[in-house]
Design an enzyme around this catalytic site. Structure first.
Site, PDB file in Angstrom:
ATOM      1  N   GLY A 230       0.894  -1.108  -0.057  1.00  0.00           N
ATOM      2  CA  GLY A 230       0.157  -0.028   0.014  1.00  0.00           C
ATOM      3  C   GLY A 230       0.831   1.198   0.010  1.00  0.00           C
TER       4      GLY A 230
ATOM      5  N   SER B 172       1.517   3.879  -3.207  1.00  0.00           N
ATOM      6  CA  SER B 172       1.249   5.033  -4.093  1.00  0.00           C
ATOM      7  C   SER B 172      -0.146   5.349  -3.821  1.00  0.00           C
ATOM      8  CB  SER B 172       1.352   4.577  -5.543  1.00  0.00           C
ATOM      9  OG  SER B 172       2.667   4.267  -5.998  1.00  0.00           O
TER      10      SER B 172
ATOM     11  N   SER C 209      -0.845  -3.561  -6.344  1.00  0.00           N
ATOM     12  CA  SER C 209      -0.865  -4.939  -7.282  1.00  0.00           C
ATOM     13  C   SER C 209      -1.123  -5.983  -6.327  1.00  0.00           C
ATOM     14  CB  SER C 209       0.820  -5.145  -7.643  1.00  0.00           C
ATOM     15  OG  SER C 209       1.165  -4.242  -8.510  1.00  0.00           O
TER      16      SER C 209
ATOM     17  N   GLU D 266      12.853  -5.044  -3.147  1.00  0.00           N
ATOM     18  CA  GLU D 266      11.857  -5.281  -4.217  1.00  0.00           C
ATOM     19  C   GLU D 266      12.869  -5.043  -5.557  1.00  0.00           C
ATOM     20  OE1 GLU D 266       7.486  -4.250  -5.986  1.00  0.00           O
ATOM     21  OE2 GLU D 266       8.707  -2.622  -4.696  1.00  0.00           O
TER      22      GLU D 266
ATOM     23  N   GLU E 293      13.348   7.853 -13.740  1.00  0.00           N
ATOM     24  CA  GLU E 293      14.056   9.201 -13.154  1.00  0.00           C
ATOM     25  C   GLU E 293      14.667   9.256 -11.921  1.00  0.00           C
ATOM     26  OE1 GLU E 293      11.524   9.657 -16.915  1.00  0.00           O
ATOM     27  OE2 GLU E 293      11.213   8.472 -14.631  1.00  0.00           O
TER      28      GLU E 293
END
Length: 388
Positions: free
Chosen positions: A126, A128, A160, A243, A372
Site C-alpha cells: 500500500g 502509491s 498490485s 524489491e 528518473e
C-alpha cells in the site's frame, strides 16, 4: 568476486527444477486455469512452502532453509524461467519478510515470518496514492492513534495483488505536523478489516493486476507498526531496495531475449538486419544486467545492505526489457502489433504476443520507483552529486 556458481548451487538448482517438474503438472495448470489462471496460486505457494522452497535464505527459526543469498537467487531464476505463478507469495517473501527481520519486534517475527515461509500469508504493498507516486513522502493516508489502535483513513492506488492478498504493507502519515519525510509509519493492515475496500483497476490490456484500496476509519492494532513510529520512511526505503534488487526481472529479460533470438522474423530482410544488430546489443546489455544483479546478491551475502547498487541493476534490466520487446515487435511488422486481451501477467505467459509484451514492458520503468527516481538515487547516493 567470483560470479560462477558452485557445485552446491548447481545441485540446489536441480532440486528446484525437480520440485517444479513434479508440481507444475498438466493437472495443476488445468486446475489453475479453471480457477481463473493469472499469476497467483495459493495452491502453488503452499506446495512450495511445504517443501521449503520459499524462504531459502531465511534462518530456520523463522521457517527458512538457512541457505545463502545465491541459493535464493538460483531459486528465483528457476521459478521465473518456469513461468511459475509466484505472485501470491512473492512480495511477502521478497520484501515484507526481510523487512520484518530487520525492523520488526520478536513477537512480529514469530507471528508473521513462519506463515510467510509456509506460503500461507500474502501481502500487497500500500504505497502509491492519487497524489503520491514516485514522491512517496507526499502520502496523505492518515493514521490517528486511539488507545491501542490506529484509525487509518486514505486511499492507495496501483496496488498490485490486493484482490488476492491477506494484508497490506501500508505507508501512513502518523504525524501530520512533521516534515514530509518524517512523521510516516509502516502499518500492517488486514484487508478484511471493516472500513477496507478493494476496487479493481483494469490496465490497458484488460487485465486485473492493479487495484485501488480505500481505507475508511479502519482500526489497526498498535502492535502492527513495523519499526519505530514516525520512522517509516527509512523502513520502507529498505523494503523498496529488497524489491528492486530482485533477480526475477533479469530472469524474465533472459527468457524474453532468448525467445526473440530464436523466433523467425516476418517483416523482411531489411528490417531483420537492423533488428539482429539491436538484439545483439540487447544480449550484451542482458549479460551486464545479470552481473549487476549478481553484484547486489554478493553484497547481501557479505552482510551489506545494497542501496544505489539496486537502482543501477533495476534501471539496466527494465530499460533492456523495453529494448528487446520493441525490437521483437518491429521484426514482425504489422503482425507484431497484435495484442491479446487478458492473458495474464507477462512473467507467466512466455508465449504472449509481442504487442502485449511491448505494452507490458512500459510498466517496468515506472513501477517500484520510476527510472528518473533511480537516476537520482544513483547520482546522489552512488556518485555523491549534490541535489539540484
Amino acid at each position: 568476486m567470483d560470479y560462477n556458481f558452485t557445485a552446491e548451487h548447481e545441485a540446489f538448482r536441480q532440486e528446484v527444477r525437480a520440485f517444479l517438474a513434479r508440481t507444475l503438472t498438466t493437472e495443476f495448470w488445468e486446475r489453475h486455469r479453471a480457477k481463473g489462471g493469472g499469476s497467483s496460486s495459493p495452491e502453488f505457494s503452499q506446495a512450495a512452502g511445504h517443501e521449503g522452497m520459499l524462504a531459502i535464505a531465511w534462518p530456520p527459526e523463522y521457517g527458512g532453509r538457512g541457505k545463502g543469498f545465491f541459493d535464493q537467487m538460483v531459486y528465483t531464476e528457476e521459478m521465473v524461467r518456469a513461468g511459475a505463478p509466484i505472485e501470491h507469495h512473492r512480495r511477502a517473501v521478497q520484501q515484507v519478510g526481510p523487512s520484518i527481520m530487520l525492523f520488526g519486534t520478536e513477537d512480529q517475527k514469530r507471528d508473521y515470518l513462519p506463515r510467510i515461509a509456509r506460503g500461507e500469508l500474502s501481502f500487497a504493498m500500500g504505497l502509491s496514492e492519487p497524489d503520491a507516486g514516485s514522491d512517496l513522502a507526499s502520502v496523505s493516508t492518515l493514521a490517528i492513534r486511539d488507545g491501542d489502535e490506529w484509525v487509518v483513513t486514505g486511499q492507495k492506488r496501483f496496488t498490485s495483488g490486493a484482490h488476492f492478498s491477506d494484508m497490506l504493507w501500508t505507508v501512513a502519515r502518523t504525524d501530520p505536523e512533521a516534515p514530509k519525510h518524517r512523521g510516516i509509519s509502516i502499518l500492517l493492515v488486514s484487508l478484511d478489516l471493516p472500513g477496507v475496500r478493494v476496487v479493481p483497476l483494469i490496465d490497458l490490456q484488460g487485465r486485473h493486476h492493479f487495484n485501488e484500496v480505500f481505507l475508511d476509519g479502519a482500526r489497526v492494532p498498535a502492535s502492527n507498526v513495523i519499526g519505530d513510529v514516525n520512522r517509516g520512511w527509512y523502513v520502507n526505503a529498505s523494503t523498496m531496495d529488497f524489491e528492486r534488487s530482485g533477480i526475477a526481472r533479469w530472469a524474465f529479460l533472459e527468457r524474453t531475449l532468448r525467445r526473440a533470438l530464436v523466433e523467425p522474423a516476418s517483416a523482411g530482410p531489411a528490417a531483420e538486419a537492423g533488428a539482429r544488430s539491436r538484439l545483439a546489443a540487447a544480449a550484451v546489455r542482458t549479460e551486464v544486467a545479470q552481473l549487476l544483479s549478481h553484484r547486489v546478491t554478493a553484497l547481501q551475502a557479505g552482510g551489506g545492505l545494497p542501496n544505489y547498487e539496486v537502482s543501477v541493476a533495476k534501471l539496466s534490466v527494465t530499460e533492456t526489457i523495453q529494448q528487446v520487446t520493441n525490437t521483437a515487435l518491429h521484426r514482425h511488422g504489422m503482425h507484431g502489433l497484435l495484442a491479446e486481451e487478458d492473458q495474464g501477467d507477462a512473467e507467466d505467459a512466455p508465449d504472449m504476443a509481442w504487442g502485449s509484451l511491448y505494452l507490458d514492458s512500459i510498466r517496468h520503468t515506472i513501477g517500484q520507483g520510476a527510472a528518473e527516481i533511480q537516476r537520482n538515487v544513483i547520482a546522489n547516493r552512488g556518485l555523491g552529486l549534490p541535489r539540484g
